[in-house]
Design an enzyme around this catalytic site. Structure first.
Site, PDB file in Angstrom:
ATOM      1  CG  HIS A   1      -1.785   1.181   1.365  1.00 21.16           C
ATOM      2  ND1 HIS A   1      -3.078   1.220   0.884  1.00 21.16           N
ATOM      3  CD2 HIS A   1      -1.552   2.402   1.931  1.00 21.16           C
ATOM      4  CE1 HIS A   1      -3.601   2.411   1.139  1.00 21.16           C
ATOM      5  NE2 HIS A   1      -2.693   3.141   1.792  1.00 21.16           N
ATOM      6  CD  GLU A   2       1.709   3.608   3.560  1.00 22.45           C
ATOM      7  OE1 GLU A   2       1.952   4.706   3.033  1.00 22.45           O
ATOM      8  OE2 GLU A   2       0.619   3.373   4.128  1.00 22.45           O
TER       9      GLU A   2
ATOM     10  CG  HIS B   1       0.401   6.137  -0.866  1.00 24.29           C
ATOM     11  ND1 HIS B   1      -0.746   6.616  -1.456  1.00 24.29           N
ATOM     12  CD2 HIS B   1       0.022   5.603   0.328  1.00 24.29           C
ATOM     13  CE1 HIS B   1      -1.784   6.390  -0.663  1.00 24.29           C
ATOM     14  NE2 HIS B   1      -1.345   5.762   0.430  1.00 24.29           N
TER      15      HIS B   1
ATOM     16  CG  HIS C   1      -5.969   6.299   0.284  1.00 23.43           C
ATOM     17  ND1 HIS C   1      -5.821   7.311   1.193  1.00 23.43           N
ATOM     18  CD2 HIS C   1      -5.034   5.374   0.611  1.00 23.43           C
ATOM     19  CE1 HIS C   1      -4.847   7.010   2.027  1.00 23.43           C
ATOM     20  NE2 HIS C   1      -4.351   5.843   1.687  1.00 23.43           N
TER      21      HIS C   1
END
EC number: 3.4.24.-
Length: 186
Positions: free
Chosen positions: A35-36, A39, A45
């Site tokens: 997830h990070e 980014h 998101h």
């Protein structure tokens, strides 16, 4: 819980993400890391209109434990836009070996623990001034002097000697008859 810079992957000061996860479920930790990293790769998101075909997507604002293991269509599009618009050179260009921080490599692309000091691991070629890497007539990357015994005599056999030009142990040309495939070796 985590944080990362959006589109920071190729910026030396922003190519970082932090994850704090006390879960004992390894997949949950891996999803938080993905997830990070998403980014860093330009993904925001996911909104309600995004779909990954599962219960929750990697870039969902709230992760749904181990079921959030796919990137959504929105995330894939955002990543493609990141590549197209920002053209991140650290991703699009193949780095030079000298630009990477990694374990040195050699012929099989892995440097073994007993890697040979005679070879430069970046080029996989002998270091300058080195003559050999291994063999009965090679020591410290140099050919042994001509006349150095490389194989002791057995029975009525004679010693074999290094010739100073190769790492192999050449058969003594003055040996008695020996057979290989039915022929006499001289």
């Amino acid at each position: 819980i985590g944080i990362a810079y959006n589109r920071g992957m190729c910026d030396p000061k922003k190519s970082v993400g932090t994850v704090m996860d006390h879960s004992t479920e390894h997949l949950s930790v891996a999803v938080a890391m993905a997830h990070e990293m998403g980014h860093n790769l330009g993904m925001d998101h996911d909104g309600n209109q995004c779909n990954c075909g599962g219960a929750g997507c990697v870039m969902s604002e709230e992760l749904i434990e181990s079921r959030s293991y796919k990137f959504s269509d929105c995330s894939k599009n955002q990543y493609q836009n990141y590549l197209t618009i920002y053209k991140p050179q650290c991703i699009l260009n193949q780095p030079l070996r000298t630009d990477t921080v990694s374990t040195p490599v050699s012929g099989n692309e892995l440097l073994q623990n007993s890697a040979n000091p005679c070879y430069d691991p970046l080029t996989c070629h002998p270091r300058e001034g080195e003559q050999c890497e291994s063999g009965p007539c090679c020591r410290n990357c140099k050919f042994l002097k001509e006349g150095t015994i490389c194989k002791r005599a057995r029975g009525d056999d004679m010693d074999d000697y290094c010739n100073g030009k190769t790492c192999d142990c050449p058969r003594n040309p003055h040996k008695g008859p020996a057979t290989a495939k039915g022929s006499v070796l001289m």
